[in-house]
Design a protein around this motif. Structure first.
Motif, PDB file in Angstrom:
ATOM      1  N   UNK A   1      31.353 -78.802 -64.696  1.00 40.10           N
ATOM      2  CA  UNK A   1      32.177 -78.766 -63.017  1.00 40.10           C
ATOM      3  C   UNK A   1      30.813 -78.698 -62.197  1.00 40.10           C
ATOM      4  N   UNK A   2      29.832 -77.301 -62.511  1.00 39.37           N
ATOM      5  CA  UNK A   2      28.954 -77.098 -61.537  1.00 39.37           C
ATOM      6  C   UNK A   2      27.758 -78.035 -61.573  1.00 39.37           C
ATOM      7  N   UNK A   3      27.694 -79.012 -62.817  1.00 39.17           N
ATOM      8  CA  UNK A   3      26.364 -79.880 -62.975  1.00 39.17           C
ATOM      9  C   UNK A   3      26.873 -81.324 -62.415  1.00 39.17           C
ATOM     10  N   UNK A   4      27.913 -81.822 -62.702  1.00 40.56           N
ATOM     11  CA  UNK A   4      28.071 -83.052 -62.254  1.00 40.56           C
ATOM     12  C   UNK A   4      29.162 -83.303 -61.173  1.00 40.56           C
ATOM     13  N   UNK A   5      29.966 -82.496 -60.657  1.00 40.59           N
ATOM     14  CA  UNK A   5      31.124 -82.566 -59.821  1.00 40.59           C
ATOM     15  C   UNK A   5      30.786 -81.833 -58.706  1.00 40.59           C
ATOM     16  N   UNK A   6      30.506 -80.600 -58.639  1.00 34.84           N
ATOM     17  CA  UNK A   6      30.252 -79.940 -57.374  1.00 34.84           C
ATOM     18  C   UNK A   6      29.107 -80.592 -56.508  1.00 34.84           C
ATOM     19  N   UNK A   7      27.880 -81.002 -57.108  1.00 31.91           N
ATOM     20  CA  UNK A   7      26.848 -81.702 -56.298  1.00 31.91           C
ATOM     21  C   UNK A   7      27.379 -82.748 -55.432  1.00 31.91           C
ATOM     22  N   UNK A   8      28.373 -83.676 -55.690  1.00 37.46           N
ATOM     23  CA  UNK A   8      29.035 -84.777 -54.849  1.00 37.46           C
ATOM     24  C   UNK A   8      29.703 -83.820 -53.701  1.00 37.46           C
ATOM     25  N   UNK A   9      30.426 -82.890 -53.822  1.00 35.86           N
ATOM     26  CA  UNK A   9      31.060 -82.089 -52.857  1.00 35.86           C
ATOM     27  C   UNK A   9      30.063 -81.407 -51.970  1.00 35.86           C
ATOM     28  N   UNK A  10      28.816 -81.040 -52.170  1.00 37.48           N
ATOM     29  CA  UNK A  10      27.820 -80.202 -51.568  1.00 37.48           C
ATOM     30  C   UNK A  10      26.859 -81.077 -50.976  1.00 37.48           C
ATOM     31  N   UNK A  11      26.480 -82.299 -51.276  1.00 32.91           N
ATOM     32  CA  UNK A  11      25.132 -82.951 -50.886  1.00 32.91           C
ATOM     33  C   UNK A  11      25.205 -83.187 -49.344  1.00 32.91           C
ATOM     34  N   UNK A  12      24.100 -82.538 -48.647  1.00 31.61           N
ATOM     35  CA  UNK A  12      24.147 -82.712 -47.195  1.00 31.61           C
ATOM     36  C   UNK A  12      24.914 -81.959 -46.702  1.00 31.61           C
ATOM     37  N   UNK A  13      25.355 -80.865 -46.838  1.00 36.63           N
ATOM     38  CA  UNK A  13      26.603 -80.057 -46.221  1.00 36.63           C
ATOM     39  C   UNK A  13      26.188 -79.532 -45.345  1.00 36.63           C
ATOM     40  N   UNK A  14      24.689 -79.158 -44.971  1.00 40.30           N
ATOM     41  CA  UNK A  14      24.300 -78.741 -43.648  1.00 40.30           C
ATOM     42  C   UNK A  14      24.398 -79.584 -42.666  1.00 40.30           C
ATOM     43  N   UNK A  15      24.554 -80.950 -42.855  1.00 37.64           N
ATOM     44  CA  UNK A  15      24.482 -81.946 -41.787  1.00 37.64           C
ATOM     45  C   UNK A  15      26.262 -82.187 -41.405  1.00 37.64           C
ATOM     46  N   UNK A  16      27.101 -82.408 -42.434  1.00 33.09           N
ATOM     47  CA  UNK A  16      28.633 -82.503 -42.139  1.00 33.09           C
ATOM     48  C   UNK A  16      29.391 -81.058 -42.098  1.00 33.09           C
TER      49      UNK A  16
END
Length: 231
Positions: free
Chosen positions: A103-118
């Motif tokens: 989960x931490x390796x392949x799923x959560x990165x999609x949920x957090x990528x660019x989070x400082x912007x959105x």
């Protein structure tokens, strides 16, 4: 904007660079749903106007609601969530440690990528990503749907996405303060007026840093040349 497009076209002609005008487009970022951009031409060819623009994997919509980007992130994460579901089982499959790593390796990165912007998007948009993590945590622990998610987060332990987004916002703000020539340094260091009801990165970072004023540096200075060379 037309002047900038003309300069770009002149530069391309001087350096014999060919620009694919069919793939080029323009996007007007505005909070007004009625305002429209004029036609911008590149070398005499009118460019199409798109409602969204993607830069470095982050989708920017016209009104900066971030809903299209969050929807895409949710779709990508749910596709990978199917892998986790295949690995999990009540009497067979991978153990909790392996499922957590997946989960931490392949799923959560999609949920957090660019989070400082959105991260300033509407709460209803952010909750769609939180639900993906909640489903993943139930698969990891084998908990029932009636189990409170806060208890599952303590059991794993995996930090809520909202807290991770806030931490990333604060870290990014402190990094920008260390860049002497960055335009955001001045905005983060001075008082700003919020004319809009919608929050921004500057106001969000200042709001989050208020409880930690005693421990955060007030005057952040950039590294000197000697400090950079010190091993």
């Amino acid at each position: 904007m037309q002047q900038a497009a003309d300069r770009l076209n002149a530069w391309a002609e001087d350096w014999c660079v060919s620009i694919n005008k069919k793939k080029s487009s323009t996007t007007l970022f505005t909070l007004s749903p009625k305002q429209k951009a004029g036609t911008i031409r590149l070398g005499g060819t009118p460019l199409r106007e798109d409602e969204e623009a993607t830069y470095l994997g982050v989708t920017f919509d016209r009104r900066q609601t971030w809903k299209p980007h969050i929807a895409q992130a949710e779709t990508k994460a749910r596709r990978k969530l199917a892998i986790l579901r295949k690995l999990a089982g009540t009497t067979w499959g991978a153990n909790e440690k392996i499922l957590k790593t997946v989960y931490q390796g392949i799923i959560r990165p999609h949920l957090e990528y660019g989070s400082t912007a959105w991260s300033t998007s509407a709460k209803t948009n952010l909750q769609t990503l939180d639900r993906v993590q909640n489903q993943a945590l139930r698969l990891i622990t084998g908990a029932m749907k009636s189990t409170p998610i806060k208890e599952i987060e303590k059991l794993t332990p995996i930090q809520p996405l909202c807290q991770r987004r806030e931490a990333k916002t604060m870290v990014q703000a402190e990094k920008l303060k260390c860049l002497p020539n960055h335009p955001m340094k001045h905005r983060l260091s001075n008082l700003t007026k919020n004319r809009l009801k919608r929050s921004s990165f500057v106001h969000e970072s200042k709001r989050l840093s208020r409880p930690y004023r005693e421990v955060l540096p007030q005057n952040t200075l950039p590294l000197t040349q000697e400090e950079e060379e010190t091993p």
